[in-house]
Design an enzyme around this catalytic site. Structure first.
Site, PDB file in Angstrom:
ATOM      1  N   CYS A   2       0.823  -1.209   0.000  1.00 28.13           N
ATOM      2  CA  CYS A   2       0.000   0.000   0.000  1.00 28.13           C
ATOM      3  C   CYS A   2       0.858   1.261   0.000  1.00 28.13           C
ATOM      4  O   CYS A   2       2.032   1.227   0.360  1.00 28.13           O
ATOM      5  CB  CYS A   2      -0.879   0.024   1.234  1.00 28.13           C
ATOM      6  SG  CYS A   2      -1.754  -1.511   1.513  1.00 28.13           S
ATOM      7  N   ARG A  27       2.318   0.968  -5.904  1.00 28.18           N
ATOM      8  CA  ARG A  27       2.433   0.151  -4.701  1.00 28.18           C
ATOM      9  C   ARG A  27       1.196  -0.726  -4.477  1.00 28.18           C
ATOM     10  O   ARG A  27       1.240  -1.689  -3.708  1.00 28.18           O
ATOM     11  CB  ARG A  27       2.642   1.035  -3.472  1.00 28.18           C
ATOM     12  CG  ARG A  27       3.910   1.844  -3.529  1.00 28.18           C
ATOM     13  CD  ARG A  27       4.062   2.671  -2.283  1.00 28.18           C
ATOM     14  NE  ARG A  27       4.397   1.845  -1.136  1.00 28.18           N
ATOM     15  CZ  ARG A  27       5.627   1.494  -0.806  1.00 28.18           C
ATOM     16  NH1 ARG A  27       6.641   1.901  -1.511  1.00 28.18           N
ATOM     17  NH2 ARG A  27       5.849   0.741   0.242  1.00 28.18           N
ATOM     18  N   TRP A  74      -3.209  -2.369  -1.481  1.00 21.36           N
ATOM     19  CA  TRP A  74      -2.956  -3.710  -2.017  1.00 21.36           C
ATOM     20  C   TRP A  74      -3.435  -4.646  -0.929  1.00 21.36           C
ATOM     21  O   TRP A  74      -2.845  -4.733   0.143  1.00 21.36           O
ATOM     22  CB  TRP A  74      -1.467  -3.901  -2.295  1.00 21.36           C
ATOM     23  CG  TRP A  74      -1.157  -5.212  -2.941  1.00 21.36           C
ATOM     24  CD1 TRP A  74      -1.240  -5.512  -4.271  1.00 21.36           C
ATOM     25  CD2 TRP A  74      -0.709  -6.406  -2.286  1.00 21.36           C
ATOM     26  NE1 TRP A  74      -0.873  -6.826  -4.476  1.00 21.36           N
ATOM     27  CE2 TRP A  74      -0.548  -7.399  -3.283  1.00 21.36           C
ATOM     28  CE3 TRP A  74      -0.436  -6.744  -0.965  1.00 21.36           C
ATOM     29  CZ2 TRP A  74      -0.117  -8.693  -3.002  1.00 21.36           C
ATOM     30  CZ3 TRP A  74      -0.007  -8.038  -0.678  1.00 21.36           C
ATOM     31  CH2 TRP A  74       0.148  -8.993  -1.692  1.00 21.36           C
ATOM     32  N   ASN A  98      -0.005   0.646   5.967  1.00 25.31           N
ATOM     33  CA  ASN A  98       0.650  -0.244   5.003  1.00 25.31           C
ATOM     34  C   ASN A  98       1.332  -1.323   5.818  1.00 25.31           C
ATOM     35  O   ASN A  98       2.088  -1.014   6.735  1.00 25.31           O
ATOM     36  CB  ASN A  98       1.677   0.566   4.184  1.00 25.31           C
ATOM     37  CG  ASN A  98       2.556  -0.319   3.327  1.00 25.31           C
ATOM     38  OD1 ASN A  98       2.195  -1.446   3.015  1.00 25.31           O
ATOM     39  ND2 ASN A  98       3.715   0.204   2.945  1.00 25.31           N
ATOM     40  N   GLY A  99       1.081  -2.601   5.485  1.00 22.97           N
ATOM     41  CA  GLY A  99       1.729  -3.685   6.219  1.00 22.97           C
ATOM     42  C   GLY A  99       0.713  -4.659   6.766  1.00 22.97           C
ATOM     43  O   GLY A  99      -0.431  -4.700   6.308  1.00 22.97           O
ATOM     44  N   GLU A 479      12.463 -16.234 -16.407  1.00 23.88           N
ATOM     45  CA  GLU A 479      12.044 -14.828 -16.483  1.00 23.88           C
ATOM     46  C   GLU A 479      10.988 -14.638 -17.586  1.00 23.88           C
ATOM     47  O   GLU A 479      10.015 -13.903 -17.408  1.00 23.88           O
ATOM     48  CB  GLU A 479      13.274 -13.932 -16.705  1.00 23.88           C
ATOM     49  CG  GLU A 479      12.994 -12.469 -17.014  1.00 23.88           C
ATOM     50  CD  GLU A 479      12.283 -11.695 -15.910  1.00 23.88           C
ATOM     51  OE1 GLU A 479      12.049 -12.258 -14.831  1.00 23.88           O
ATOM     52  OE2 GLU A 479      11.937 -10.523 -16.151  1.00 23.88           O
ATOM     53  N   LYS A 483       7.363 -13.179 -16.775  1.00 20.62           N
ATOM     54  CA  LYS A 483       6.870 -11.954 -17.407  1.00 20.62           C
ATOM     55  C   LYS A 483       5.546 -12.231 -18.122  1.00 20.62           C
ATOM     56  O   LYS A 483       4.602 -11.466 -18.019  1.00 20.62           O
ATOM     57  CB  LYS A 483       7.920 -11.486 -18.410  1.00 20.62           C
ATOM     58  CG  LYS A 483       8.109 -10.033 -18.560  1.00 20.62           C
ATOM     59  CD  LYS A 483       9.050  -9.363 -17.617  1.00 20.62           C
ATOM     60  CE  LYS A 483       8.761  -9.516 -16.162  1.00 20.62           C
ATOM     61  NZ  LYS A 483       9.829  -9.041 -15.313  1.00 20.62           N
ATOM     62  N   GLU A 486       2.635 -12.933 -15.579  1.00 24.04           N
ATOM     63  CA  GLU A 486       2.191 -11.835 -14.709  1.00 24.04           C
ATOM     64  C   GLU A 486       1.419 -10.752 -15.450  1.00 24.04           C
ATOM     65  O   GLU A 486       0.574 -10.102 -14.865  1.00 24.04           O
ATOM     66  CB  GLU A 486       3.339 -11.233 -13.897  1.00 24.04           C
ATOM     67  CG  GLU A 486       4.297 -10.389 -14.668  1.00 24.04           C
ATOM     68  CD  GLU A 486       5.380  -9.779 -13.781  1.00 24.04           C
ATOM     69  OE1 GLU A 486       5.077  -9.314 -12.688  1.00 24.04           O
ATOM     70  OE2 GLU A 486       6.539  -9.761 -14.220  1.00 24.04           O
ATOM     71  N   HIS A 502      12.581 -35.083 -18.015  1.00 23.03           N
ATOM     72  CA  HIS A 502      12.371 -35.597 -16.651  1.00 23.03           C
ATOM     73  C   HIS A 502      10.978 -35.262 -16.133  1.00 23.03           C
ATOM     74  O   HIS A 502      10.755 -35.267 -14.927  1.00 23.03           O
ATOM     75  CB  HIS A 502      13.450 -35.032 -15.720  1.00 23.03           C
ATOM     76  CG  HIS A 502      14.823 -35.443 -16.136  1.00 23.03           C
ATOM     77  ND1 HIS A 502      15.285 -36.731 -16.014  1.00 23.03           N
ATOM     78  CD2 HIS A 502      15.823 -34.741 -16.735  1.00 23.03           C
ATOM     79  CE1 HIS A 502      16.516 -36.809 -16.495  1.00 23.03           C
ATOM     80  NE2 HIS A 502      16.860 -35.614 -16.955  1.00 23.03           N
ATOM     81  N   LYS A 602       4.085  -3.173  -6.962  1.00 18.93           N
ATOM     82  CA  LYS A 602       5.469  -2.937  -7.374  1.00 18.93           C
ATOM     83  C   LYS A 602       6.445  -3.104  -6.217  1.00 18.93           C
ATOM     84  O   LYS A 602       7.582  -3.482  -6.405  1.00 18.93           O
ATOM     85  CB  LYS A 602       5.561  -1.519  -7.948  1.00 18.93           C
ATOM     86  CG  LYS A 602       6.901  -1.166  -8.545  1.00 18.93           C
ATOM     87  CD  LYS A 602       7.115  -1.842  -9.875  1.00 18.93           C
ATOM     88  CE  LYS A 602       8.462  -1.552 -10.484  1.00 18.93           C
ATOM     89  NZ  LYS A 602       8.831  -2.599 -11.445  1.00 18.93           N
TER      90      LYS A 602
HETATM   91  C1  F6R Z   1       8.373  -9.236 -11.809  1.00 24.00           C
HETATM   92  C2  F6R Z   1       8.744  -8.345 -10.731  1.00 24.00           C
HETATM   93  C3  F6R Z   1       8.907  -8.919  -9.368  1.00 24.00           C
HETATM   94  C4  F6R Z   1      10.037  -8.218  -8.606  1.00 24.00           C
HETATM   95  C5  F6R Z   1      10.091  -8.727  -7.163  1.00 24.00           C
HETATM   96  C6  F6R Z   1      11.232  -8.122  -6.383  1.00 24.00           C
HETATM   97  O1  F6R Z   1       8.287  -8.552 -13.016  1.00 24.00           O
HETATM   98  O2  F6R Z   1       8.891  -7.167 -10.914  1.00 24.00           O
HETATM   99  O3  F6R Z   1       9.113 -10.300  -9.411  1.00 24.00           O
HETATM  100  O4  F6R Z   1      11.237  -8.467  -9.261  1.00 24.00           O
HETATM  101  O5  F6R Z   1       8.882  -8.429  -6.524  1.00 24.00           O
HETATM  102  O6  F6R Z   1      11.094  -6.746  -6.272  1.00 24.00           O
HETATM  103  P1  F6R Z   1      12.318  -5.830  -5.928  1.00 24.00           P
HETATM  104  O7  F6R Z   1      13.293  -5.921  -7.054  1.00 24.00           O
HETATM  105  O8  F6R Z   1      11.756  -4.457  -5.767  1.00 24.00           O
HETATM  106  O9  F6R Z   1      12.926  -6.367  -4.657  1.00 24.00           O
END
Ligand code: F6R
Length: 607
Positions: A2, A27, A74, A98-99, A479, A483, A486, A502, A602
């Site tokens: 949040c 956030r 969030w 937040n938390g 990755e 990507k 998500e 396997h 984020k």
């Molecule tokens: C995926 C993504 C997340 C972040 C993860 C870590 O696209 O962005 O998997 O990489 O939440 O976040 P940070 O780098 O801020 O610690």
């Protein structure tokens, strides 16, 4: 998670709070709300969904008042609806949080027995009632807030406002970040400096256990025992940045296209392009004397560390233990006295990464942090910050931060190799020269966007996708799958190509395209064999390779994306681009919310 904003100001604050919340929407974005005190009365507007819904609400029913708090949520406890949206009220007390309050169930039972009625399913509402119960005992607001804070367990950043005092907001931090912004006759609280950028660049970050009494003309900070503490006032850098998509449809698209420039900035921080050597670094350890390093991070940042492991071990002959931070923090890993720990984080606030860092600190291990947000908690708590110079990343799916993290890992691996004497000076120069090619080649790779868009148009028809790769292309396969899932919500898995037989080979049929990342490198032929296994079972292949690879491969593919020939050490940085573009365009065709995909945030400041 949040985002929080609070203002004790001079002019009506509701529009200012909404403006600041826009900068915090990354956030969390499942609901938002604002509360102000106007002529002695608490008022509140809340709305489910994106901030624009709250803006509409405020347009129809404006809020006056020169003091207020705001929140973008969030969800942790309780579904994302208007009733669960913050601020929460209790008898003239308003709160944003937040938390996670870990002992909320116990506190809620206790408060219910005392006659407090709960209107939401959140953990936050207990804090509002706790403060209000202390006020009812006759305590003044500041003491009431302090007593309530002492009862809380868990992670919190809080802003508390009192109907009966229009010159007071109490802020508190234990875990998630909270910054005080200093103005002239007005004061601010915000989850980060970017939120407060339009108001001030004079910032004080609260530390864990701090709580602050914020009034128009002064701010006092205390520890949990109520003792005043001094925290440094800093000038925040680069916060005048206004989030803006430029000519792009989405931040993610803009950030993908910024990569040549930000990779170049990041590399220039670590390597000297003219001498072809790595630049000296002031490190709290000597790479030559280490027997191993531990790397820990989450999500995409973790995957950059996984690629770093291949590089440190290959070039510097330095063993790397790499963990997902949420596992590392509870694994009680014994750490060698001759080891160092590296943490990688775009936001610098990820709760699990931070907890892992603190574990290593407790073990007496020197700490390096590869972070994008300067002044973040992880940056501040590490012994050395190794910055990624990606600039603010707004799209929730990490793109440019990832390739900048890779750039730092590659430069560090070369640095370590030179320090340990596992490469000659000539080899070091060659590696630096190869790495320095990355920005120019990234520009060329980005020109494949129209072709990748066409591939994405087809990919958008499938429900399941498998990504395969070997060596450093294995973390890239992970990755690519991360990507894609998500932002497009297509189910995707990444596998080491050699692992296919396997288990996952059982999934192969014409309904599950297999994306293979295979530049023409030392193990290209091995990956081709795995592609044969897929083709023999009717699987459809999308091959991402280079000119030589395309020439050598005899396998029929659904599509082939052909990159220019790239040097080995720059390859992971450059092959990250087509997988980002593929995910991006697929999501655009699916019509999803690319920059703010569902359920994500984020900055993940809770466990
Ligand atoms: C995926 C993504 C997340 C972040 C993860 C870590 O696209 O962005 O998997 O990489 O939440 O976040 P940070 O780098 O801020 O610690």
């Amino acid at each position: 998670m949040c985002g929080i904003v609070a203002i004790v100001g001079q002019t009506p604050v509701a529009p200012l709070i909404v403006d600041a919340l826009k900068r915090l929407e990354y956030r969390g974005y499942d609901s938002a709300g604002v509360a102000t005190i106007d002529a002695g009365a608490l008022g509140r507007r809340r709305a489910e969904g994106k901030l624009v819904n709250l803006e509409k609400r405020l347009g129809a029913e404006p809020l006056g008042g020169t003091i207020g708090i705001g929140h973008t949520r969030w969800a942790t406890h309780g579904i994302p609806n208007e009733t669960n949206a913050h601020p929460h009220f209790s008898n003239g007390v308003a709160i944003v949080h937040n938390g996670i309050i870990e002992n909320f169930a116990e506190l809620r039972d206790e408060l219910k027995k005392d006659g407090y009625a709960f209107t939401s399913q959140t953990d936050t509402e207990v804090v509002a009632h706790l403060v209000s119960r202390e006020l009812a005992k006759g305590l003044p607001p500041v003491e009431a807030a302090h007593n309530a804070l002492k009862r809380l367990e868990g992670a919190f950043a809080l802003a508390i406002m009192f109907q009966n005092d229009e010159d007071l907001i109490v802020g508190a931090r234990n875990g998630p970040p909270l910054a005080v912004g200093h103005g002239e006759g007005e004061m601010f609280l915000g989850s980060d400096a970017i939120a407060l950028a339009p108001f001030t660049n004079s910032i004080t970050y609260l530390e864990d256990g701090d709580w602050a009494v914020v009034r128009r003309d002064k701010v006092e900070i205390f520890d949990m025992d109520g003792k005043p503490v001094q925290r440094q006032r800093q000038r925040s850098v680069g916060t005048s940045y206004m989030v803006d998509k430029g000519n792009h449809r989405h931040f993610m698209e803009k950030e993908i296209h910024e990569q040549p420039e930000v990779i170049s900035h990041t590399l220039a921080h670590y390597v000297d392009f003219t001498t072809g050597r790595t630049k000296p670094l002031e490190l709290p350890f000597d790479f030559a004397k280490l027997d191993r390093i531990a790397i820990s991070a989450c999500g995409t940042a973790y995957l950059s560390g996984l690629i770093g492991k291949y590089w440190f071990e290959r070039y510097a002959r330095l063993p790397v233990d790499i963990d997902i931070a949420s596992e590392f923090r509870y694994r009680e890993m014994p750490l060698s006295k001759k080891s160092a720990a590296l943490f990688i984080s775009q936001s610098g606030e990820t709760a699990d990464t931070l907890a892992s860092l603190r574990y290593c600190k407790g073990e007496g291990v020197p700490i390096g942090a590869v972070v994008n947000v300067r002044g973040s908690t992880i940056a501040r708590e590490s012994d050395v910050t190794l910055p990624t110079l990606a600039g603010p990343e707004i799209g929730v799916a990490s793109t440019k931060a990832f390739t900048c993290q890779l750039s730092v890992m590659a430069a560090l691996a070369i640095h370590a190799a030179a320090a340990r004497g596992t490469v000659t000076e000539e080899e070091e120069r060659k590696l630096v020269k190869d790495l320095a090619e990355a920005p120019r080649l990234a520009n060329q790779v980005l020109r494949l966007d129209r072709q990748i868009e066409k591939v994405a148009r087809e990919l958008a028809h499938y429900k399941h996708v498998l990504y395969l790769g070997r060596d450093t292309n294995y973390p890239l396969a992970l990755e690519g799958a991360l990507k894609l899932k998500e932002i497009s919500y297509i189910h995707a898995e990444g596998y080491a190509a050699g692992e296919l037989k396997h288990g996952p080979i059982a999934l192969i049929d014409e309904n599950m395209p297999v994306i293979v990342i295979a530049p023409h490198d030392r193990i290209f032929e091995k990956t081709v064999s795995n592609m044969q296994e897929v083709a023999a079972r009717g699987g459809k292949i999308i091959l991402i390779t280079d000119e030589k690879g395309a020439e050598k491969s005899t396998i029929d593919t659904m599509d082939t994306i052909v990159l220019p020939q790239v040097p080995e050490i720059a390859a992971p940085i450059l092959y990250a681009l087509p997988i980002q573009m593929l995910a991006y365009y697929t999501a655009v065709f699916m019509g999803t919310d690319v920059d703010q995909p569902r359920n994500l945030a984020k900055s993940v400041t809770v466990e």
